[in-house]
Design an enzyme around this catalytic site. Structure first.
Site, short mmCIF file in Angstrom:
data_model
loop_
_atom_site.label_atom_id
_atom_site.label_comp_id
_atom_site.label_asym_id
_atom_site.label_seq_id
_atom_site.Cartn_x
_atom_site.Cartn_y
_atom_site.Cartn_z
N GLU A 101 0.85 -1.20 0.00
CA GLU A 101 0.00 0.00 0.00
C GLU A 101 0.88 1.24 0.00
O GLU A 101 1.98 1.23 0.56
CB GLU A 101 -0.91 -0.07 1.24
N ASP A 102 0.39 2.28 -0.63
CA ASP A 102 1.17 3.53 -0.66
C ASP A 102 1.16 4.23 0.69
O ASP A 102 2.19 4.62 1.22
CB ASP A 102 0.67 4.47 -1.77
N ASP A 105 -3.75 5.33 6.28
CA ASP A 105 -4.32 6.54 6.88
C ASP A 105 -5.30 6.13 7.99
O ASP A 105 -4.87 5.77 9.08
CB ASP A 105 -4.98 7.34 5.75
N PHE A 154 -1.12 15.90 4.15
CA PHE A 154 -1.59 15.30 2.90
C PHE A 154 -0.45 15.33 1.89
O PHE A 154 0.11 16.38 1.60
CB PHE A 154 -2.83 16.01 2.35
N ARG A 167 0.42 11.75 -9.41
CA ARG A 167 0.92 10.41 -9.11
C ARG A 167 2.32 10.17 -9.68
O ARG A 167 3.06 9.35 -9.18
CB ARG A 167 -0.02 9.35 -9.70
P1 IMP Z 1 -7.39 4.65 4.59
O1 IMP Z 1 -8.43 3.66 4.18
O2 IMP Z 1 -7.97 5.86 5.27
O3 IMP Z 1 -6.24 4.06 5.39
O4 IMP Z 1 -6.85 5.30 3.30
C1 IMP Z 1 -5.96 4.74 2.50
C2 IMP Z 1 -5.98 5.45 1.17
O5 IMP Z 1 -6.34 6.85 1.25
C3 IMP Z 1 -4.60 5.43 0.60
O6 IMP Z 1 -4.35 4.25 -0.10
C4 IMP Z 1 -4.63 6.65 -0.30
O7 IMP Z 1 -5.18 6.28 -1.54
C5 IMP Z 1 -5.56 7.62 0.38
N1 IMP Z 1 -4.78 8.61 1.14
C6 IMP Z 1 -4.71 8.74 2.48
N2 IMP Z 1 -3.91 9.74 2.83
C7 IMP Z 1 -3.43 10.24 1.68
C8 IMP Z 1 -2.50 11.31 1.39
O8 IMP Z 1 -1.93 12.00 2.26
N3 IMP Z 1 -2.26 11.52 0.08
C9 IMP Z 1 -2.84 10.81 -0.92
N4 IMP Z 1 -3.69 9.80 -0.69
C10 IMP Z 1 -3.99 9.54 0.60
MG MG Z 2 -4.08 3.91 -2.05
#
Ligand code: IMP
Ligand code: MG
Length: 181
Positions: A101-102, A105, A154, A167
């Site tokens: 995963e990138d 969050d 962010f 990206r």
């Molecule tokens: P989660 O489900 O809230 O953990 O979100 C994960 C996804 O939200 C990541 O795979 C990203 O696609 C997106 N995301 C969360 N924070 C960021 C950020 O700071 N920049 C860009 N994408 C983000």
């Molecule tokens: Mg993602």
């Protein structure tokens, strides 16, 4: 080499810092696998650059698969409901799986995927995330491999987007609220 600077964007991690950290993560993953095979599962689209680099940093017999999820939300906020829009191509039963995963969050996406994948009874299920924002967590997820732990910022670049843009930036940058669109 000095990093390129982008108009209005501050670089948080340069391509060189990313490369060094990815190499370390690859070495750790290689050690942990003890010579066993690996299925790397990238979460589209953001994890694609990281998976491509991490795959070349692990010295194991590896295959790739990809899933795609969508969260019902816009811009920099996600809403909590996850939908699978592309499933695995191959069974992961009995396999060593590494979800790539990138950025982690709230944890909602990975909690959903972890549950989904565990139902297939993989031999091991581990998570590698390049970035982690632990202060944002809603679902309890403890990644096995973390590139960089960051505060609630962010970020964009190296796969990560703002409304699908940025990206392809080779460095990880901060998306500032006053950034011109
Ligand atoms: P989660 O489900 O809230 O953990 O979100 C994960 C996804 O939200 C990541 O795979 C990203 O696609 C997106 N995301 C969360 N924070 C960021 C950020 O700071 N920049 C860009 N994408 C983000
Ligand atoms: Mg993602």
């Amino acid at each position: 080499m000095t990093a390129v600077t982008y108009q209005g964007l501050e670089v948080l991690y340069t391509r060189q810092q990313i490369a060094e950290r990815v190499a370390e993560m690859g070495a750790q993953i290689t050690r942990d696998l003890n010579g066993e095979k690996l299925v790397m599962v990238g979460v589209l689209k953001g994890a694609a650059p990281f998976l491509a680099d991490l795959a070349r940093a692990v010295q194991v017999d590896a295959t790739f698969d990809f899933v795609a999820t969508s969260s019902y939300g816009h811009g920099t906020r996600s809403s909590g409901a996850v939908k699978l829009i592309k499933d695995l191509d191959q069974s992961i039963e009995g396999k060593n799986v590494l979800v790539v995963e990138d950025i982690l969050d709230t944890g909602i996406t990975l909690a959903y995927l972890r549950k989904l994948f565990q139902q297939q009874r993989p031999k091991t299920l581990r998570i590698a995330t390049l970035l982690d924002k632990p202060s944002r967590r809603i679902e309890e997820i403890k990644p096995d491999y973390v590139g960089f732990s960051i505060p609630n910022l962010f970020v964009i670049g190296y796969g990560m987007d703002y409304a699908e843009r940025y990206r392809n930036l080779p460095d990880i940058c901060l998306m500032t609220p006053d950034h011109p669109e």
